[in-house]
Write a protein that holds these residues in place. Structure first.
Motif, PDB file in Angstrom:
ATOM      1  N   LEU A 142       9.541  60.543 -14.948  1.00  0.00           N
ATOM      2  CA  LEU A 142       8.564  60.742 -16.011  1.00  0.00           C
ATOM      3  C   LEU A 142       7.272  61.204 -15.356  1.00  0.00           C
ATOM      4  CD1 LEU A 142       9.075  57.438 -18.030  1.00  0.00           C
ATOM      5  CD2 LEU A 142       9.894  59.704 -18.638  1.00  0.00           C
ATOM      6  N   MET A 143       6.764  62.364 -15.789  1.00  0.00           N
ATOM      7  CA  MET A 143       5.523  62.891 -15.208  1.00  0.00           C
ATOM      8  C   MET A 143       4.574  63.310 -16.312  1.00  0.00           C
ATOM      9  SD  MET A 143       6.479  65.297 -11.964  1.00  0.00           S
ATOM     10  CE  MET A 143       7.559  66.405 -12.843  1.00  0.00           C
ATOM     11  N   ASP A 144       3.296  63.120 -16.045  1.00  0.00           N
ATOM     12  CA  ASP A 144       2.264  63.610 -16.943  1.00  0.00           C
ATOM     13  C   ASP A 144       1.916  65.038 -16.540  1.00  0.00           C
ATOM     14  OD1 ASP A 144       0.126  63.933 -18.692  1.00  0.00           O
ATOM     15  OD2 ASP A 144      -0.739  61.979 -18.236  1.00  0.00           O
ATOM     16  N   VAL A 145       1.432  65.806 -17.484  1.00  0.00           N
ATOM     17  CA  VAL A 145       0.983  67.158 -17.163  1.00  0.00           C
ATOM     18  C   VAL A 145      -0.238  67.089 -16.248  1.00  0.00           C
ATOM     19  CG1 VAL A 145      -0.046  69.240 -18.138  1.00  0.00           C
ATOM     20  CG2 VAL A 145       1.934  68.224 -19.228  1.00  0.00           C
ATOM     21  N   ARG A 146      -1.110  66.138 -16.500  1.00  0.00           N
ATOM     22  CA  ARG A 146      -2.317  65.970 -15.687  1.00  0.00           C
ATOM     23  C   ARG A 146      -2.159  64.776 -14.764  1.00  0.00           C
ATOM     24  NH1 ARG A 146      -7.346  66.969 -19.876  1.00  0.00           N
ATOM     25  NH2 ARG A 146      -6.614  68.984 -20.636  1.00  0.00           N
ATOM     26  N   MET A 147      -2.034  65.062 -13.469  1.00  0.00           N
ATOM     27  CA  MET A 147      -1.937  64.018 -12.445  1.00  0.00           C
ATOM     28  C   MET A 147      -2.858  64.395 -11.294  1.00  0.00           C
ATOM     29  SD  MET A 147       2.153  63.130 -12.247  1.00  0.00           S
ATOM     30  CE  MET A 147       2.637  64.684 -11.523  1.00  0.00           C
ATOM     31  N   PRO A 148      -3.260  63.402 -10.493  1.00  0.00           N
ATOM     32  CA  PRO A 148      -4.090  63.723  -9.335  1.00  0.00           C
ATOM     33  C   PRO A 148      -3.370  64.658  -8.359  1.00  0.00           C
ATOM     34  CG  PRO A 148      -4.072  61.357  -9.740  1.00  0.00           C
ATOM     35  CD  PRO A 148      -3.054  61.974 -10.651  1.00  0.00           C
ATOM     36  N   ASP A 149      -4.067  65.533  -7.772  1.00  0.00           N
ATOM     37  CA  ASP A 149      -3.706  66.505  -6.736  1.00  0.00           C
ATOM     38  C   ASP A 149      -2.714  67.582  -7.177  1.00  0.00           C
ATOM     39  OD1 ASP A 149      -1.004  65.548  -6.062  1.00  0.00           O
ATOM     40  OD2 ASP A 149      -1.924  64.009  -4.852  1.00  0.00           O
ATOM     41  N   LYS A 150      -1.716  67.284  -7.960  1.00  0.00           N
ATOM     42  CA  LYS A 150      -0.785  68.290  -8.483  1.00  0.00           C
ATOM     43  C   LYS A 150      -0.382  67.855  -9.879  1.00  0.00           C
ATOM     44  CE  LYS A 150       1.463  70.049  -4.386  1.00  0.00           C
ATOM     45  NZ  LYS A 150       2.691  70.526  -3.836  1.00  0.00           N
ATOM     46  N   GLY A 151      -0.439  68.784 -10.808  1.00  0.00           N
ATOM     47  CA  GLY A 151      -0.022  68.482 -12.164  1.00  0.00           C
ATOM     48  C   GLY A 151       1.491  68.453 -12.287  1.00  0.00           C
ATOM     49  N   GLY A 152       1.968  67.909 -13.392  1.00  0.00           N
ATOM     50  CA  GLY A 152       3.396  67.803 -13.625  1.00  0.00           C
ATOM     51  C   GLY A 152       4.115  69.137 -13.632  1.00  0.00           C
ATOM     52  N   LEU A 153       3.475  70.162 -14.198  1.00  0.00           N
ATOM     53  CA  LEU A 153       4.109  71.485 -14.206  1.00  0.00           C
ATOM     54  C   LEU A 153       4.178  72.076 -12.810  1.00  0.00           C
ATOM     55  CD1 LEU A 153       2.697  73.128 -17.455  1.00  0.00           C
ATOM     56  CD2 LEU A 153       4.909  72.037 -17.101  1.00  0.00           C
ATOM     57  N   ASP A 154       3.156  71.814 -11.998  1.00  0.00           N
ATOM     58  CA  ASP A 154       3.178  72.293 -10.607  1.00  0.00           C
ATOM     59  C   ASP A 154       4.308  71.627  -9.829  1.00  0.00           C
ATOM     60  OD1 ASP A 154       0.931  73.913 -11.025  1.00  0.00           O
ATOM     61  OD2 ASP A 154      -0.441  72.280 -10.520  1.00  0.00           O
ATOM     62  N   VAL A 155       4.481  70.324 -10.026  1.00  0.00           N
ATOM     63  CA  VAL A 155       5.562  69.604  -9.350  1.00  0.00           C
ATOM     64  C   VAL A 155       6.909  70.117  -9.832  1.00  0.00           C
ATOM     65  CG1 VAL A 155       6.652  67.348  -9.033  1.00  0.00           C
ATOM     66  CG2 VAL A 155       4.167  67.546  -8.948  1.00  0.00           C
ATOM     67  N   LEU A 156       7.032  70.303 -11.146  1.00  0.00           N
ATOM     68  CA  LEU A 156       8.286  70.807 -11.707  1.00  0.00           C
ATOM     69  C   LEU A 156       8.604  72.198 -11.166  1.00  0.00           C
ATOM     70  CD1 LEU A 156      10.502  70.046 -13.711  1.00  0.00           C
ATOM     71  CD2 LEU A 156       9.132  71.078 -15.508  1.00  0.00           C
ATOM     72  N   ARG A 157       7.589  73.032 -11.060  1.00  0.00           N
ATOM     73  CA  ARG A 157       7.767  74.381 -10.510  1.00  0.00           C
ATOM     74  C   ARG A 157       8.227  74.305  -9.055  1.00  0.00           C
ATOM     75  NH1 ARG A 157       3.230  75.963 -12.080  1.00  0.00           N
ATOM     76  NH2 ARG A 157       3.945  76.845 -14.029  1.00  0.00           N
ATOM     77  N   GLU A 158       7.627  73.418  -8.286  1.00  0.00           N
ATOM     78  CA  GLU A 158       7.996  73.264  -6.876  1.00  0.00           C
ATOM     79  C   GLU A 158       9.428  72.744  -6.738  1.00  0.00           C
ATOM     80  OE1 GLU A 158       6.246  71.039  -2.928  1.00  0.00           O
ATOM     81  OE2 GLU A 158       4.865  71.661  -4.515  1.00  0.00           O
ATOM     82  N   LEU A 159       9.820  71.836  -7.607  1.00  0.00           N
ATOM     83  CA  LEU A 159      11.183  71.321  -7.571  1.00  0.00           C
ATOM     84  C   LEU A 159      12.178  72.397  -7.975  1.00  0.00           C
ATOM     85  CD1 LEU A 159      10.681  67.793  -9.159  1.00  0.00           C
ATOM     86  CD2 LEU A 159      11.158  68.319  -6.762  1.00  0.00           C
ATOM     87  N   ALA A 160      11.805  73.225  -8.948  1.00  0.00           N
ATOM     88  CA  ALA A 160      12.703  74.289  -9.419  1.00  0.00           C
ATOM     89  C   ALA A 160      12.908  75.346  -8.351  1.00  0.00           C
ATOM     90  CB  ALA A 160      12.141  74.918 -10.691  1.00  0.00           C
TER      91      ALA A 160
END
Length: 75
Positions: free
Chosen positions: A21-39
């Motif tokens: 579970l991730m929020d769109v707004r998180m410290p240092d990297k947002g949820g979409l940035d993390v999702l993009r990196e995982l993808a």
């Protein structure tokens, strides 16, 4: 934090979690940035991992982006 999610998924001590579970707004990297990196990184075992993105600041374009990046759901 976004870095915390990536770190937890990179660790092999406890294996891969059943759900993220991730929020769109998180410290240092947002949820979409993390999702993009995982993808793009295609980390082993993460492809089948359900990732739910949530936010109180959502827009339709954010929801579309999350789903295109492979989110299981967007809340």
């Amino acid at each position: 934090s976004g870095a915390g999610v990536l770190s937890a998924l990179a660790g092999t001590d406890d294996g891969v979690p059943d759900l993220v579970l991730m929020d769109v707004r998180m410290p240092d990297k947002g949820g979409l940035d993390v999702l993009r990196e995982l993808a793009t990184g295609k980390k082993q075992g993460v492809g089948q991992l359900p990732i739910v993105i949530m936010t109180a600041f959502g827009t339709s374009s954010t929801a579309i982006d999350a789903m295109q990046l492979g989110a299981y759901d967007y809340i």
